[in-house]
Scaffold this active site. Structure first.
Site, short mmCIF file in Angstrom:
data_model
loop_
_atom_site.label_atom_id
_atom_site.label_comp_id
_atom_site.label_asym_id
_atom_site.label_seq_id
_atom_site.Cartn_x
_atom_site.Cartn_y
_atom_site.Cartn_z
N CYS A 181 48.62 -37.37 -8.74
CA CYS A 181 48.72 -38.41 -9.77
C CYS A 181 48.79 -39.81 -9.16
CB CYS A 181 49.95 -38.17 -10.64
SG CYS A 181 50.35 -36.44 -10.84
N HIS A 196 47.16 -41.25 -18.87
CA HIS A 196 47.33 -40.98 -17.44
C HIS A 196 46.16 -40.14 -16.91
CE1 HIS A 196 48.97 -39.99 -13.62
NE2 HIS A 196 49.71 -38.98 -13.94
#
Ligand SMILES: [Zn+2]
Lengths: 134, 385
Positions: free
Chosen positions: B85, B334
């Site tokens: 991430c 995201h």
């Protein structure tokens, strides 16, 4: 014997030994003979570089450090949901992640004493889990 | 003394469910506005750094090569960077290092990800595999579950409440609603946030970030180039990066991310500033508890007072340090590889004074904080106008 509710990694020699011991009621970790670091769950090589490791039997008592109640599991775990995943610290200071059973959302508390119990998931699968300790 | 490197161009695609495009077209949407913003064309770029976290999400191997070709950068040195991430921030750091080392003068950074094309169950499965597949996945630990474990530990140790978690979500949705690039542009009430469906206790739907498609791009340049290109360069004056144990049970703390503390310390030292000098920050709020821990680990408040920090409104515009006023991962979305680059875009916008209704008046120093997985990677960048 395979480990846990779902897995696909190869059953290495270490895992065969680990699950064999579990089937006999023993929770085994490994310890580096050189730097004395304990690994629970076990590894066959140490972070210090040493490969001179020995097995030891871990304590089964400890306390709960954290938990979560999983309502939306991965596909492979759908039939078990909801289930509670927890992290516990064993009496020798090592930490383990597993399911906790025998609790309700009301009785579940961080800090509660637990013990490790060993049980079969299916004919060919075995696991450890936590339950409240009396 | 490190050579100076600046952000001189930024571009951003619309984040969201984007069945209309694949990863190459998404990247294009961000890259050309960034080049235009920098006043450059493809031939002015010395190297390309592409951040994509998972080829499996895009159903395409070697995504960087596909993107590089599609945006007309064939022939340039090309790097693919991955840090889960935190991929986008790792890409920005790589570009910074290329320029600082003298290997390049002008570098294009592209972060992109498509996550919705595989469907939610498949995406959940792919993310669950980010846990240790030997000792964690066998217990069906989902990605949010790792943060939920940290949340129950934090609640127990510091008295943080579910209400305080929801307050983070309410704030991020308030600002996300003002951001035209955000995925979910909708304000929510505290009651709605508290009552949403439970995903894994204590985290409910509004405590979790979205699964999104998106891309962001930035052009970084050396001091000499930057001064020729723009009157408003945004300098990257501090960087920090760190990692942690793979398994959550082995971490020294369940209520703090060590990688954040280590990376922040390096970045503050390099930038020679203190946390209280930050005017605006974007932090990794994949889950609301992550934003609360970030306040503490980045030194915006004392350890254990993150819940109070949001309750007092200190992370709103007008508070001590406005945080995630672009909507954060929570409302903006995201898309893994895009997230870190999007953070650089937002801070650049704020320091240039181009954030419109979301502008922090007179912002001079900004910070971005990006976590990979559940703390196994962390990157902190500090920027100054
Ligand atoms: Zn050793």
């Amino acid at each position: 014997m395979k480990f846990g509710y779902a897995s696909w990694l190869p059953e290495t020699n270490m895992m065969r030994k680990f699950t064999e011991e579990l089937a006999n009621g023993r929770l085994m970790g490994t310890k580096c003979k050189k730097c004395k670091t304990k690994y629970m769950p076990p590894r066959i090589q140490c972070r210090c570089g040493s490969t001179d490791m020995e097995w030891y039997e871990a304590p089964k008592k400890g306390k709960l450090l954290a938990y979560t109640i999983i309502m939306y599991p991965p596909e492979s775990m759908q039939k078990y949901a909801p289930y509670i995943v927890a992290v516990a610290e064993l009496e020798d200071g090592t930490r383990l992640l597993s399911h906790i059973v025998g609790v309700t959302p009301k009785t579940l508390k961080v800090g509660m004493p637990i013990e490790v119990s060993i049980s079969k998931v299916s004919e060919d699968r075995i696991t450890y889990k936590f339950k409240p300790s009396t | 003394m490190a050579k100076k490197v600046a952000v001189v161009g930024i571009g951003h695609s619309k984040f969201g469910k984007r069945p209309d495009v694949t990863i190459r077209e998404l990247a294009h949407e961000a890259v050309f506005p960034a080049l235009e913003d920098a006043g450059l064309s493809a031939q002015d770029i010395d190297a390309v750094v592409v951040g994509v976290a998972g080829d499996e999400f895009a159903a395409q191997g070697s995504c960087a090569a596909v993107i590089n070709d599609y945006i007309g950068m064939q022939g340039k040195p090309l790097y693919r960077v991955e840090a889960a991430c935190a991929t986008g921030s790792a890409a920005v750091r790589t570009a910074w290092a290329l320029i600082n080392s003298g290997l390049a003068e002008t570098v294009l950074v592209v972060g992109a990800e498509t996550m919705t094309h595989v469907g939610t169950p498949r995406a959940t499965e792919l993310m669950a595999k980010a846990g240790d597949t030997r000792w964690e996945y066998p217990f069906g630990v989902t990605f949010p579950a790792f943060y939920a474990l940290m949340a129950t530990a934090h609640m127990h140790q510091y008295g943080t409440t579910r209400e305080q978690l929801s307050m983070v979500s309410v704030k991020n949705h308030k600002y996300g609603a003002m951001n035209p690039y955000a995925h979910l542009r909708k304000e929510i009430t505290l009651e709605e946030a508290m009552k949403s469906v439970m995903i894994c206790y204590p985290l409910n739907l509004y405590d979790c970030c979205l699964i999104s498609d998106g891309a962001a791009a930035a052009v970084l340049a050396s001091e000499e180039k930057a001064k020729k290109l723009t009157d408003t360069p945004v300098w990257i004056i501090g960087l920090g990066a760190a990692s942690d144990n793979m398994m959550i049970a082995e971490r020294e703390s369940l209520t703090s991310l060590k990688a954040t503390r280590l990376a922040a310390e390096q970045a503050y030292k390099m930038a020679r500033i203190k946390p209280e000098e930050i005017d605006v920050a974007v932090v990794h709020d994949c889950f609301t508890i992550a934003e609360i821990m970030a306040y503490e680990d980045l030194g915006f408040c004392k350890k254990g007072e993150g819940g109070k920090f949001i309750e007092e409104g200190q992370s709103y515009i007008g508070g001590k340090i406005p945080v995630n006023i672009d909507g954060g991962l929570k409302s903006k979305g995201h898309p893994l590889g895009a997230t870190g680059v999007s953070m650089t875009v937002e801070i650049t916008r704020q320091l240039r004074g181009e954030a419109g209704k979301r502008q922090v008046e007179g912002a001079e120093i900004g910070l971005s904080h990006n976590i990979g997985e559940t703390g196994q990677y962390c990157f902190v960048h500090i920027y100054k106008r």
